[in-house]
Design a protein around this motif. Structure first.
Motif, PDB file in Angstrom:
ATOM      1  N   ASP A 142      13.531  14.339 -36.999  1.00 42.15           N
ATOM      2  CA  ASP A 142      14.238  15.614 -36.819  1.00 42.15           C
ATOM      3  C   ASP A 142      15.308  15.634 -35.730  1.00 42.15           C
ATOM      4  OD1 ASP A 142      12.470  16.305 -38.766  1.00 42.15           O
ATOM      5  OD2 ASP A 142      11.450  17.891 -37.643  1.00 42.15           O
ATOM      6  N   HIS A 200      17.171  12.074 -43.138  1.00 42.73           N
ATOM      7  CA  HIS A 200      16.061  13.017 -43.304  1.00 42.73           C
ATOM      8  C   HIS A 200      16.629  14.335 -43.837  1.00 42.73           C
ATOM      9  CE1 HIS A 200      12.113  14.594 -42.592  1.00 42.73           C
ATOM     10  NE2 HIS A 200      12.332  15.149 -41.427  1.00 42.73           N
ATOM     11  N   HIS A 204      16.757  19.987 -43.962  1.00 41.12           N
ATOM     12  CA  HIS A 204      15.303  19.909 -43.801  1.00 41.12           C
ATOM     13  C   HIS A 204      14.544  20.958 -44.614  1.00 41.12           C
ATOM     14  CE1 HIS A 204      11.411  19.228 -41.909  1.00 41.12           C
ATOM     15  NE2 HIS A 204      11.926  18.180 -41.305  1.00 41.12           N
TER      16      HIS A 204
HETATM   17 ZN   LIG Z   1      11.095  16.530 -40.370  1.00 42.36          ZN
END
Ligand SMILES: [Zn+2]
Length: 440
Positions: A142, A200, A204
């Motif tokens: 993150d 990622h 999100h």
């Molecule tokens: Zn994450």
């Protein structure tokens, strides 16, 4: 043992008994070979994570098999995933104290689990590189600034490699990048120091069609909408394909890994990710990863402050788990009375390879297998009466050294052994053994 140790140090094959000294070597060898991408602004393609390596003591190349190494396929890896590092935990689901984190990093060291880079795990999966039998990969998700400020110094202290999974709108200045977010400058600094940076998504979110999606309109106005059909597909591209391109262009790196937010996805998302060029996809369903774990769903252990048991259990799993494979026992080569002997140098590229398996216990004759570096599995003949396994090499061995692997099932258990001998067709009449002092 001395000869086996030599084989270890040459090839980084890591099956037999692991002495502390070997572990220490492997640790350093693994670091020596760790990717340190040196990105170039003009040619991002040269920034391949495997393109350059520090100039520390390079290990001799392992035997090649059609461009691929013969690697120990029984090794296992656990991947850990961390989020925020704070002194005072308020959100135990994603936070951990620096002290608890450091204790875990220390525990890996104490337990003899080698921390390798994610790229080394993937190189092993491509049979390009051997890894130690019990490995861990550390990843941070993150993009929080505490990863840079707090946890990275701890990683550096241990000399552990690291992978970051970044959602691009969560970087400082992005739609979701607030004051606690990591900055692009910090990412560039980490990249310059060998940290692997991977994707990622952009925002999100749950990537499956049919879920309410937070859509960001101009002026960062957010609305929750259910996207379907072409609109959903377009959004999916912006979450799966675009972040890879953005990271690659902004940081001049190669992105080949994709961590799925919340671990929730489906076959369609996988397909889009595969088409985007991702080599591996990661969830948060932790499990020991083996040579055969599906590359599109590699489970990581998400470590949370309120569940310290997750870490301890994962470490235990890799200590004892057979990862779907049968338990393996290793037999010392001395008991095998091998021919050629371990460490011996023979003067023919067409040697007769022999070993006595009687020390392996009650062997299932059908399970006996011999693999030879440079050749792969060979049609060796096994005489159950004498316990002798033999193979006459019919195709010239081209490397200077040859490693033989033998495996069999004995009372439901897999038993393995391997040894290495040298080949020098031009050697003088007296064959030299590595244990003899070199003649100068
Ligand atoms: Zn994450």
């Amino acid at each position: 043992m001395r000869l086996q140790l030599k084989a270890f140090t040459i090839f980084m094959f890591t099956r037999l008994t692991i002495l502390p000294v070997i572990s220490a070597f492997l640790l350093s060898a693994s670091f020596a070979a760790n990717p340190t991408p040196k990105p170039s602004a003009t040619s991002p393609s040269t920034a391949s994570p495997t393109a350059s390596a520090p100039t520390k003591a390079p290990a001799s190349p392992a035997p090649k098999l059609g461009g691929k190494q013969v690697v120990d396929q029984t090794a296992q890896t656990i991947i850990f995933c961390y989020h925020r590092f704070v002194e005072k935990v308020r959100y135990p689901g994603t936070e951990i104290t620096p002290a608890a984190f450091e204790a875990q990093m220390q525990m890996l060291k104490d337990k003899g689990i080698t921390v390798i880079s994610l790229q080394d795990y993937l190189a092993w999966r491509r049979s390009e590189k051997a890894i130690p039998p019990r490995c861990a990969v550390i990843s941070f998700d993150d993009g929080w600034k505490s990863q840079y400020e707090v946890a990275w110094p701890i990683m550096k202290k241990y000399g552990y490699p690291l992978t970051l999974f970044i959602y691009t709108e969560g970087v400082r200045g992005g739609l979701l990048g607030g004051g606690e977010a990591i900055t692009w400058e910090q990412l560039a600094d980490m990249r310059d120091n060998g940290v692997d940076i991977q994707a990622h998504t952009a925002t999100h979110q749950d990537l499956r069609e049919g879920h309410a999606i937070m859509v960001f309109a101009a002026g960062a106005k957010r609305t929750k909408t259910k996207l379907t059909g072409p609109q959903y597909e377009q959004w999916l591209q912006s979450e799966v394909v675009a972040p890879k391109q953005l990271l690659e262009q902004r940081l001049a790196i190669k992105v080949n890994c994709f961590a799925v937010p919340f671990g929730t996805y489906n076959d369609h998302v996988k397909e889009v990710a595969r088409n985007a060029g991702y080599e591996a996809m990661f969830t948060v369903y932790g499990q020991p990863l083996t040579f055969n774990s599906p590359l599109d769903s590699l489970g990581r252990y998400a470590i949370e402050a309120n569940k310290p048991k997750v870490f301890a259990d994962a470490v235990k799993m890799i200590g004892t788990s057979t990862g779907g494979a049968t338990a393996v026992a290793e037999v010392g080569t001395a008991q095998l009375q091998t021919q050629p002997a371990d460490g011996e140098t023979v003067r023919t590229a067409l040697p007769l390879i022999k070993a006595s398996l009687s020390s392996m216990g009650q062997i299932d004759p059908a399970s006996v297998q011999m693999r030879v570096s440079g050749l792969g599995v060979v049609p060796a003949s096994y005489d159950a009466k004498t316990g002798t396994l033999a193979y006459q090499v019919t195709q010239k061995l081209r490397d200077k050294t040859c490693t033989v692997f033998i495996s069999a099932k004995s009372e439901g258990k897999k038993v393995e052994a391997h040894w290495t001998f040298g080949i020098d067709e031009n050697a003088a009449a007296t064959s030299t053994s590595p244990s003899a002092p070199p003649k100068k």
